[in-house]
Design an enzyme around this catalytic site. Structure first.
Site, PDB file in Angstrom:
ATOM      1  N   MET A  30      -8.381  -6.917  -1.499  1.00  0.00           N
ATOM      2  CA  MET A  30      -8.331  -8.571  -0.957  1.00  0.00           C
ATOM      3  C   MET A  30      -9.044  -8.551   0.256  1.00  0.00           C
ATOM      4  O   MET A  30      -8.772  -9.341   0.970  1.00  0.00           O
ATOM      5  CB  MET A  30      -6.821  -8.970  -1.068  1.00  0.00           C
ATOM      6  CG  MET A  30      -6.274  -8.558  -2.271  1.00  0.00           C
ATOM      7  SD  MET A  30      -4.848  -9.771  -2.598  1.00  0.00           S
ATOM      8  CE  MET A  30      -3.741  -8.966  -1.512  1.00  0.00           C
ATOM      9  N   HIS A  37      -8.748   1.413   2.674  1.00  0.00           N
ATOM     10  CA  HIS A  37      -9.821   0.915   1.564  1.00  0.00           C
ATOM     11  C   HIS A  37     -10.913   1.874   1.523  1.00  0.00           C
ATOM     12  O   HIS A  37     -11.513   2.123   0.397  1.00  0.00           O
ATOM     13  CB  HIS A  37     -10.367  -0.623   1.830  1.00  0.00           C
ATOM     14  CG  HIS A  37      -9.174  -1.416   1.901  1.00  0.00           C
ATOM     15  ND1 HIS A  37      -8.608  -2.146   2.986  1.00  0.00           N
ATOM     16  CD2 HIS A  37      -8.353  -1.892   0.924  1.00  0.00           C
ATOM     17  CE1 HIS A  37      -7.848  -3.066   2.893  1.00  0.00           C
ATOM     18  NE2 HIS A  37      -7.479  -3.093   1.441  1.00  0.00           N
ATOM     19  N   GLN A  61      -1.178 -13.554  -7.330  1.00  0.00           N
ATOM     20  CA  GLN A  61      -0.082 -12.454  -7.021  1.00  0.00           C
ATOM     21  C   GLN A  61       0.850 -12.622  -5.793  1.00  0.00           C
ATOM     22  O   GLN A  61       1.437 -11.978  -5.517  1.00  0.00           O
ATOM     23  CB  GLN A  61      -0.776 -11.150  -6.895  1.00  0.00           C
ATOM     24  CG  GLN A  61      -1.611 -10.977  -5.541  1.00  0.00           C
ATOM     25  CD  GLN A  61      -2.644  -9.771  -5.751  1.00  0.00           C
ATOM     26  OE1 GLN A  61      -3.489  -9.488  -6.528  1.00  0.00           O
ATOM     27  NE2 GLN A  61      -1.841  -8.718  -4.910  1.00  0.00           N
ATOM     28  N   GLY A 149      -4.754   2.982  -4.340  1.00  0.00           N
ATOM     29  CA  GLY A 149      -4.101   3.436  -3.285  1.00  0.00           C
ATOM     30  C   GLY A 149      -2.580   3.835  -3.715  1.00  0.00           C
ATOM     31  O   GLY A 149      -1.767   2.796  -4.256  1.00  0.00           O
ATOM     32  N   GLN A 150      -2.153   5.003  -3.571  1.00  0.00           N
ATOM     33  CA  GLN A 150      -0.569   5.292  -3.600  1.00  0.00           C
ATOM     34  C   GLN A 150       0.297   4.338  -2.666  1.00  0.00           C
ATOM     35  O   GLN A 150       1.248   4.328  -2.953  1.00  0.00           O
ATOM     36  CB  GLN A 150      -0.284   6.737  -3.224  1.00  0.00           C
ATOM     37  CG  GLN A 150       1.076   6.988  -3.294  1.00  0.00           C
ATOM     38  CD  GLN A 150       1.288   8.462  -2.762  1.00  0.00           C
ATOM     39  OE1 GLN A 150       0.522   9.483  -2.621  1.00  0.00           O
ATOM     40  NE2 GLN A 150       2.505   8.548  -2.068  1.00  0.00           N
ATOM     41  N   SER A 187      -2.698  -0.899   6.768  1.00  0.00           N
ATOM     42  CA  SER A 187      -2.302  -2.043   5.882  1.00  0.00           C
ATOM     43  C   SER A 187      -3.077  -3.361   6.372  1.00  0.00           C
ATOM     44  O   SER A 187      -3.193  -3.431   7.614  1.00  0.00           O
ATOM     45  CB  SER A 187      -0.815  -2.497   5.728  1.00  0.00           C
ATOM     46  OG  SER A 187      -0.762  -3.902   5.274  1.00  0.00           O
ATOM     47  N   SER A 188      -3.499  -4.110   5.675  1.00  0.00           N
ATOM     48  CA  SER A 188      -4.420  -5.482   6.197  1.00  0.00           C
ATOM     49  C   SER A 188      -3.324  -6.214   7.004  1.00  0.00           C
ATOM     50  O   SER A 188      -3.619  -6.881   7.899  1.00  0.00           O
ATOM     51  CB  SER A 188      -4.845  -6.072   5.080  1.00  0.00           C
ATOM     52  OG  SER A 188      -5.863  -5.650   4.204  1.00  0.00           O
ATOM     53  N   ARG A 189      -2.114  -6.165   6.624  1.00  0.00           N
ATOM     54  CA  ARG A 189      -1.071  -6.902   7.212  1.00  0.00           C
ATOM     55  C   ARG A 189      -0.730  -6.276   8.687  1.00  0.00           C
ATOM     56  O   ARG A 189      -0.272  -7.258   9.287  1.00  0.00           O
ATOM     57  CB  ARG A 189       0.184  -7.240   6.420  1.00  0.00           C
ATOM     58  CG  ARG A 189       0.008  -7.971   5.105  1.00  0.00           C
ATOM     59  CD  ARG A 189       1.246  -8.313   4.244  1.00  0.00           C
ATOM     60  NE  ARG A 189       1.095  -9.017   3.242  1.00  0.00           N
ATOM     61  CZ  ARG A 189       0.635  -8.732   1.841  1.00  0.00           C
ATOM     62  NH1 ARG A 189       0.458  -7.433   1.761  1.00  0.00           N
ATOM     63  NH2 ARG A 189       0.487  -9.657   1.048  1.00  0.00           N
TER      64      ARG A 189
HETATM   65  P1  AMP Z   1      -5.185  -4.585  -0.680  1.00  0.00           P
HETATM   66  O1  AMP Z   1      -6.581  -5.151  -0.129  1.00  0.00           O
HETATM   67  O2  AMP Z   1      -4.285  -4.517   0.139  1.00  0.00           O
HETATM   68  O3  AMP Z   1      -4.812  -5.301  -2.117  1.00  0.00           O
HETATM   69  O4  AMP Z   1      -5.458  -3.076  -1.318  1.00  0.00           O
HETATM   70  C1  AMP Z   1      -6.680  -2.506  -2.271  1.00  0.00           C
HETATM   71  C2  AMP Z   1      -6.563  -1.149  -2.462  1.00  0.00           C
HETATM   72  O5  AMP Z   1      -6.577  -0.458  -1.136  1.00  0.00           O
HETATM   73  C3  AMP Z   1      -5.061  -0.986  -3.167  1.00  0.00           C
HETATM   74  O6  AMP Z   1      -5.578  -0.042  -4.311  1.00  0.00           O
HETATM   75  C4  AMP Z   1      -4.378  -0.400  -2.077  1.00  0.00           C
HETATM   76  O7  AMP Z   1      -3.235   0.418  -2.736  1.00  0.00           O
HETATM   77  C5  AMP Z   1      -5.337   0.423  -1.427  1.00  0.00           C
HETATM   78  N1  AMP Z   1      -4.718   0.688   0.122  1.00  0.00           N
HETATM   79  C6  AMP Z   1      -4.084  -0.267   0.779  1.00  0.00           C
HETATM   80  N2  AMP Z   1      -3.685   0.526   1.985  1.00  0.00           N
HETATM   81  C7  AMP Z   1      -4.068   1.738   1.803  1.00  0.00           C
HETATM   82  C8  AMP Z   1      -3.847   3.027   2.594  1.00  0.00           C
HETATM   83  N3  AMP Z   1      -3.240   2.907   3.695  1.00  0.00           N
HETATM   84  N4  AMP Z   1      -4.410   3.983   2.122  1.00  0.00           N
HETATM   85  C9  AMP Z   1      -4.895   4.020   0.897  1.00  0.00           C
HETATM   86  N5  AMP Z   1      -5.327   3.216   0.096  1.00  0.00           N
HETATM   87  C10 AMP Z   1      -4.640   1.866   0.573  1.00  0.00           C
END
Ligand code: AMP
Length: 286
Positions: A30, A37, A61, A149-150, A187-189
């Site tokens: 996102m 990422h 979502q 990502g886990q 985290s983006s947040r």
């Molecule tokens: P998002 O942009 O938050 O929807 O995340 C996109 C992808 O990046 C998802 O598969 C997440 O699980 C992964 N992701 C987000 N934060 C992390 C992190 N700190 N480490 C590894 N993968 C991540």
């Protein structure tokens, strides 16, 4: 890096690569990209010939419209980061491109209890939205491998189930959580935390590692309760801290899980108006 906004243009481009026998790795995001990422992009580069990344803030979502409105958008920096990381293709669709049928109507996925517990309990409808957008993206990209990502533990379980339910020809690769030096999961947040809360946020990692150290010595239900109390004392509003066992892709709570099962601690907590999630695997693997 190629950039496509239209699904048909992307499909056409990738068909050429597939005709040449090249493998496609896909990283859906996102945006507001960070090193977490980019670690998925690096993993995809290692395993596949072509890396496709998507940036799409998926409205279906978000159970909380304010969270959707406040979601950080940093597209120009994202493009630079993806280019530097060696991404081959960026897919950047509009909402209309992804949802020509409109946002309201949609297929229902039967994820069973998995979508009702933990995140599902506190974010009603969230995983239907995740399933809907990932299904669409997989239909468009048709990758050989999907990298997630886990960090979003339950999302990985949901996507595993989606792939199974629809018998999709793609392999899910779950990558480890990338953390800041002090342990906070990237985290983006996180950019929405003020300086004091940003410092406080490291308590989440401390709580998870304390549980990891005591796992097997103290009943799981006691560990969960103590962690909730600790987080409240530290100024968080925790939604859940649960030690879960995976059984046939579903989540159970067991005080004495058998050694061949995957066990993880998963948590969600609010801090300064920001909702943070994290987890740690205590036994087995995802
Ligand atoms: P998002 O942009 O938050 O929807 O995340 C996109 C992808 O990046 C998802 O598969 C997440 O699980 C992964 N992701 C987000 N934060 C992390 C992190 N700190 N480490 C590894 N993968 C991540």
């Amino acid at each position: 890096m190629y950039l496509f906004k239209r699904r048909n243009d992307l499909r056409h481009h990738l068909e050429q690569a597939k005709l040449k026998g090249q493998t496609i790795g896909f990283v859906p995001t996102m945006g507001a990209l960070h090193d977490g990422h980019l670690s998925l992009v690096a993993a995809a580069k290692e395993k596949c010939d072509i890396v496709v990344c998507s940036i799409f803030v998926n409205p279906t979502q978000f159970n909380d419209p304010k969270d959707f409105e406040k979601y950080p958008i940093t597209i120009e920096q994202d493009i630079v980061k993806l280019t530097d990381a060696g991404t081959d293709v960026l897919f950047l669709p509009s909402v209309a491109e992804m949802y020509p049928e409109g946002l309201a109507s949609g297929k229902h996925y039967d994820f069973g209890n998995l979508e009702k517990v933990l995140e599902g309990e506190f974010r009603a409808g969230h995983f239907q939205g995740v399933g809907r957008v990932v299904h669409k993206l997989l239909d468009i990209v048709m990758p050989h491998q999907l990298f997630m990502g886990q960090k979003d533990f339950q999302q990985c379980l949901i996507i595993k189930e989606l792939i199974h339910l629809l018998a999709l020809p793609v392999q899910l690769v779950v990558c480890p959580t990338r953390r800041e030096a002090d342990g906070l999961a990237m985290s983006s947040r996180n950019v929405r935390l003020n300086a004091a809360h940003r410092q406080q946020a490291t308590d989440i990692f401390k709580v998870l590692t304390a549980i990891r150290d005591q796992f097997g010595k103290v009943p799981n239900s006691t560990l969960s309760k103590e962690a909730m109390t600790q987080l409240k004392k530290d100024g968080f509003e925790p939604e859940y801290v649960e030690i879960i066992t995976l059984r046939n892709g579903q989540v159970t709570r067991e005080d004495a899980p058998s050694a061949d099962k995957t066990v993880a601690v998963v948590l969600a907590a609010w801090l300064g108006g920001v909702r943070l999630i994290d987890n740690m695997i205590l036994q087995g693997q995802l």
